[in-house]
Motif scaffolding. Structure first.
Motif, PDB file in Angstrom:
ATOM      1  N   TRP A  97       1.726   3.173 -12.883  1.00 37.34           N
ATOM      2  CA  TRP A  97       0.661   2.678 -13.752  1.00 37.34           C
ATOM      3  C   TRP A  97       0.866   1.201 -14.083  1.00 37.34           C
ATOM      4  O   TRP A  97      -0.086   0.427 -14.087  1.00 37.34           O
ATOM      5  CB  TRP A  97       0.570   3.506 -15.033  1.00 37.34           C
ATOM      6  N   SER A  98       2.115   0.804 -14.316  1.00 39.20           N
ATOM      7  CA  SER A  98       2.384  -0.613 -14.609  1.00 39.20           C
ATOM      8  C   SER A  98       2.028  -1.477 -13.403  1.00 39.20           C
ATOM      9  O   SER A  98       1.543  -2.597 -13.560  1.00 39.20           O
ATOM     10  CB  SER A  98       3.841  -0.827 -15.031  1.00 39.20           C
ATOM     11  N   TRP A  99       2.252  -0.983 -12.202  1.00 35.80           N
ATOM     12  CA  TRP A  99       1.872  -1.716 -10.995  1.00 35.80           C
ATOM     13  C   TRP A  99       0.346  -1.834 -10.902  1.00 35.80           C
ATOM     14  O   TRP A  99      -0.183  -2.884 -10.580  1.00 35.80           O
ATOM     15  CB  TRP A  99       2.381  -1.025  -9.748  1.00 35.80           C
ATOM     16  N   LEU A 100      -0.327  -0.710 -11.130  1.00 39.25           N
ATOM     17  CA  LEU A 100      -1.783  -0.685 -10.970  1.00 39.25           C
ATOM     18  C   LEU A 100      -2.501  -1.594 -11.963  1.00 39.25           C
ATOM     19  O   LEU A 100      -3.590  -2.083 -11.666  1.00 39.25           O
ATOM     20  CB  LEU A 100      -2.314   0.745 -11.132  1.00 39.25           C
ATOM     21  N   THR A 101      -1.899  -1.799 -13.125  1.00 35.04           N
ATOM     22  CA  THR A 101      -2.558  -2.589 -14.164  1.00 35.04           C
ATOM     23  C   THR A 101      -2.011  -4.014 -14.266  1.00 35.04           C
ATOM     24  O   THR A 101      -2.502  -4.789 -15.081  1.00 35.04           O
ATOM     25  CB  THR A 101      -2.443  -1.884 -15.529  1.00 35.04           C
ATOM     26  N   ALA A 102      -1.019  -4.353 -13.443  1.00 35.39           N
ATOM     27  CA  ALA A 102      -0.478  -5.720 -13.441  1.00 35.39           C
ATOM     28  C   ALA A 102      -1.302  -6.573 -12.482  1.00 35.39           C
ATOM     29  O   ALA A 102      -1.412  -6.249 -11.299  1.00 35.39           O
ATOM     30  CB  ALA A 102       0.984  -5.710 -13.016  1.00 35.39           C
ATOM     31  N   PRO A 103      -1.894  -7.651 -12.961  1.00 31.11           N
ATOM     32  CA  PRO A 103      -2.768  -8.458 -12.100  1.00 31.11           C
ATOM     33  C   PRO A 103      -2.053  -9.070 -10.903  1.00 31.11           C
ATOM     34  O   PRO A 103      -2.687  -9.350  -9.892  1.00 31.11           O
ATOM     35  CB  PRO A 103      -3.308  -9.545 -13.028  1.00 31.11           C
ATOM     36  N   ASP A 104      -0.735  -9.267 -10.990  1.00 29.79           N
ATOM     37  CA  ASP A 104      -0.008  -9.924  -9.903  1.00 29.79           C
ATOM     38  C   ASP A 104       0.751  -8.953  -9.004  1.00 29.79           C
ATOM     39  O   ASP A 104       1.494  -9.379  -8.131  1.00 29.79           O
ATOM     40  CB  ASP A 104       0.944 -10.976 -10.471  1.00 29.79           C
ATOM     41  N   HIS A 105       0.583  -7.641  -9.196  1.00 28.80           N
ATOM     42  CA  HIS A 105       1.280  -6.677  -8.340  1.00 28.80           C
ATOM     43  C   HIS A 105       0.430  -6.342  -7.119  1.00 28.80           C
ATOM     44  O   HIS A 105      -0.794  -6.341  -7.188  1.00 28.80           O
ATOM     45  CB  HIS A 105       1.623  -5.388  -9.103  1.00 28.80           C
ATOM     46  N   GLU A 106       1.106  -6.045  -6.004  1.00 28.65           N
ATOM     47  CA  GLU A 106       0.386  -5.773  -4.754  1.00 28.65           C
ATOM     48  C   GLU A 106      -0.396  -4.458  -4.773  1.00 28.65           C
ATOM     49  O   GLU A 106      -1.368  -4.308  -4.034  1.00 28.65           O
ATOM     50  CB  GLU A 106       1.365  -5.746  -3.582  1.00 28.65           C
ATOM     51  N   GLU A 107       0.018  -3.494  -5.564  1.00 22.41           N
ATOM     52  CA  GLU A 107      -0.640  -2.180  -5.588  1.00 22.41           C
ATOM     53  C   GLU A 107      -1.866  -2.233  -6.505  1.00 22.41           C
ATOM     54  O   GLU A 107      -1.776  -2.684  -7.643  1.00 22.41           O
ATOM     55  CB  GLU A 107       0.322  -1.109  -6.075  1.00 22.41           C
ATOM     56  N   ASP A 108      -2.998  -1.808  -5.993  1.00 24.97           N
ATOM     57  CA  ASP A 108      -4.238  -1.743  -6.763  1.00 24.97           C
ATOM     58  C   ASP A 108      -4.696  -0.297  -6.833  1.00 24.97           C
ATOM     59  O   ASP A 108      -4.393   0.502  -5.938  1.00 24.97           O
ATOM     60  CB  ASP A 108      -5.356  -2.557  -6.093  1.00 24.97           C
ATOM     61  N   GLY A 109      -5.460   0.012  -7.854  1.00 26.37           N
ATOM     62  CA  GLY A 109      -5.970   1.358  -7.994  1.00 26.37           C
ATOM     63  C   GLY A 109      -7.471   1.384  -8.183  1.00 26.37           C
ATOM     64  O   GLY A 109      -8.039   0.526  -8.865  1.00 26.37           O
ATOM     65  N   LEU A 110      -8.097   2.369  -7.559  1.00 33.57           N
ATOM     66  CA  LEU A 110      -9.522   2.629  -7.738  1.00 33.57           C
ATOM     67  C   LEU A 110      -9.669   4.042  -8.266  1.00 33.57           C
ATOM     68  O   LEU A 110      -8.850   4.920  -7.957  1.00 33.57           O
ATOM     69  CB  LEU A 110     -10.258   2.523  -6.401  1.00 33.57           C
ATOM     70  N   VAL A 111     -10.716   4.268  -9.029  1.00 28.71           N
ATOM     71  CA  VAL A 111     -11.030   5.616  -9.487  1.00 28.71           C
ATOM     72  C   VAL A 111     -12.496   5.907  -9.214  1.00 28.71           C
ATOM     73  O   VAL A 111     -13.335   5.008  -9.233  1.00 28.71           O
ATOM     74  CB  VAL A 111     -10.711   5.825 -10.988  1.00 28.71           C
ATOM     75  N   ALA A 112     -12.772   7.162  -8.932  1.00 28.77           N
ATOM     76  CA  ALA A 112     -14.144   7.646  -8.804  1.00 28.77           C
ATOM     77  C   ALA A 112     -14.482   8.325 -10.124  1.00 28.77           C
ATOM     78  O   ALA A 112     -13.732   9.180 -10.597  1.00 28.77           O
ATOM     79  CB  ALA A 112     -14.260   8.617  -7.639  1.00 28.77           C
ATOM     80  N   VAL A 113     -15.606   7.926 -10.696  1.00 25.89           N
ATOM     81  CA  VAL A 113     -15.986   8.403 -12.022  1.00 25.89           C
ATOM     82  C   VAL A 113     -17.351   9.077 -11.945  1.00 25.89           C
ATOM     83  O   VAL A 113     -18.295   8.528 -11.372  1.00 25.89           O
ATOM     84  CB  VAL A 113     -16.048   7.226 -13.025  1.00 25.89           C
ATOM     85  N   ASP A 114     -17.430  10.272 -12.505  1.00 21.07           N
ATOM     86  CA  ASP A 114     -18.685  11.002 -12.624  1.00 21.07           C
ATOM     87  C   ASP A 114     -18.997  11.092 -14.112  1.00 21.07           C
ATOM     88  O   ASP A 114     -18.374  11.875 -14.839  1.00 21.07           O
ATOM     89  CB  ASP A 114     -18.548  12.392 -12.007  1.00 21.07           C
ATOM     90  N   GLY A 115     -19.915  10.262 -14.576  1.00 24.05           N
ATOM     91  CA  GLY A 115     -20.184  10.186 -16.019  1.00 24.05           C
ATOM     92  C   GLY A 115     -18.998   9.546 -16.709  1.00 24.05           C
ATOM     93  O   GLY A 115     -18.660   8.406 -16.453  1.00 24.05           O
ATOM     94  N   ASP A 116     -18.307  10.330 -17.551  1.00 23.55           N
ATOM     95  CA  ASP A 116     -17.095   9.816 -18.198  1.00 23.55           C
ATOM     96  C   ASP A 116     -15.842  10.528 -17.682  1.00 23.55           C
ATOM     97  O   ASP A 116     -14.779  10.418 -18.278  1.00 23.55           O
ATOM     98  CB  ASP A 116     -17.204   9.943 -19.720  1.00 23.55           C
ATOM     99  N   ARG A 117     -15.964  11.240 -16.576  1.00 23.95           N
ATOM    100  CA  ARG A 117     -14.858  12.035 -16.027  1.00 23.95           C
ATOM    101  C   ARG A 117     -14.337  11.422 -14.731  1.00 23.95           C
ATOM    102  O   ARG A 117     -15.112  11.180 -13.796  1.00 23.95           O
ATOM    103  CB  ARG A 117     -15.371  13.448 -15.760  1.00 23.95           C
ATOM    104  N   LEU A 118     -13.025  11.163 -14.665  1.00 28.20           N
ATOM    105  CA  LEU A 118     -12.410  10.704 -13.425  1.00 28.20           C
ATOM    106  C   LEU A 118     -12.281  11.893 -12.478  1.00 28.20           C
ATOM    107  O   LEU A 118     -11.751  12.939 -12.854  1.00 28.20           O
ATOM    108  CB  LEU A 118     -11.027  10.111 -13.685  1.00 28.20           C
ATOM    109  N   VAL A 119     -12.808  11.733 -11.257  1.00 29.43           N
ATOM    110  CA  VAL A 119     -12.798  12.829 -10.286  1.00 29.43           C
ATOM    111  C   VAL A 119     -12.031  12.483  -9.013  1.00 29.43           C
ATOM    112  O   VAL A 119     -11.850  13.335  -8.151  1.00 29.43           O
ATOM    113  CB  VAL A 119     -14.237  13.281  -9.938  1.00 29.43           C
ATOM    114  N   GLY A 120     -11.588  11.245  -8.883  1.00 30.50           N
ATOM    115  CA  GLY A 120     -10.840  10.863  -7.699  1.00 30.50           C
ATOM    116  C   GLY A 120     -10.110   9.555  -7.910  1.00 30.50           C
ATOM    117  O   GLY A 120     -10.392   8.810  -8.850  1.00 30.50           O
ATOM    118  N   LEU A 121      -9.145   9.303  -7.023  1.00 30.91           N
ATOM    119  CA  LEU A 121      -8.386   8.068  -7.094  1.00 30.91           C
ATOM    120  C   LEU A 121      -8.022   7.595  -5.696  1.00 30.91           C
ATOM    121  O   LEU A 121      -7.978   8.376  -4.740  1.00 30.91           O
ATOM    122  CB  LEU A 121      -7.128   8.236  -7.947  1.00 30.91           C
ATOM    123  N   ALA A 122      -7.764   6.303  -5.597  1.00 32.19           N
ATOM    124  CA  ALA A 122      -7.247   5.693  -4.383  1.00 32.19           C
ATOM    125  C   ALA A 122      -6.320   4.562  -4.803  1.00 32.19           C
ATOM    126  O   ALA A 122      -6.651   3.786  -5.700  1.00 32.19           O
ATOM    127  CB  ALA A 122      -8.380   5.147  -3.515  1.00 32.19           C
TER     128      ALA A 122
END
Length: 152
Positions: free
Chosen positions: A40-65
């Motif tokens: 999580w610290s990697w995904l939310t750090a602007p200078d880290h190589e790892e990025d995260g995407l989420v698929a959202v249905d309304g207010d519910r997270l249903v997927g990630l990449a």
């Protein structure tokens, strides 16, 4: 179902964690609090190589990449590696995995990258059906060497 794919945001942590725990369980891998917080610290750090995407249905997270750039020396360019892709069980078969991969591909294209690559388990036939419709299966064989690590 109206799905939005977007970068992870600070307020997504607990919903993201639930998805990532399910992903780890699917691959029979133990996800410790320490590993989850590190990612999580990697995904939310602007200078880290790892990025995260989420698929959202309304207010519910249903997927990630989870994705990261990598160098391709023989090609003289860079690519985008899809480390993790997961859609919750009750949302599968609705195009969410395809939408996540399409978003990853669009990001790579926007950055002028030469390829998107990923791997999956040899016995994950359901995912392979989707992947075979989206990409070319390569002839490369993956090897790895596990190294002992000290627990800090």
């Amino acid at each position: 179902m109206s799905i939005e794919v977007r970068p992870v945001a600070d307020g997504d942590f607990f919903a993201w964690l639930g998805l990532y725990e399910e992903y780890a369980a699917f691959y029979e891998t133990t996800l410790t609090d320490q590993k989850a917080l590190l990612l999580w610290s990697w995904l939310t750090a602007p200078d880290h190589e790892e990025d995260g995407l989420v698929a959202v249905d309304g207010d519910r997270l249903v997927g990630l990449a989870h994705i990261r750039e990598f160098a391709r020396p023989l090609e003289g360019d860079r690519g985008l590696f899809l480390d993790d892709l997961y859609v919750i069980e009750d949302a599968r078969g609705k195009g969410i995995g395809r939408r996540l991969v399409d978003t990853v591909r669009a990001r790579a294209d926007e950055r002028g990258l030469g390829v998107v690559q990923w791997i999956t388990a040899h016995d994950n036939q359901t995912a392979q059906q989707l992947y075979d419709s989206l990409a070319n299966r390569t002839s490369w064989v993956t090897y790895e060497i596990d190294l002992p690590r000290s627990e800090s």
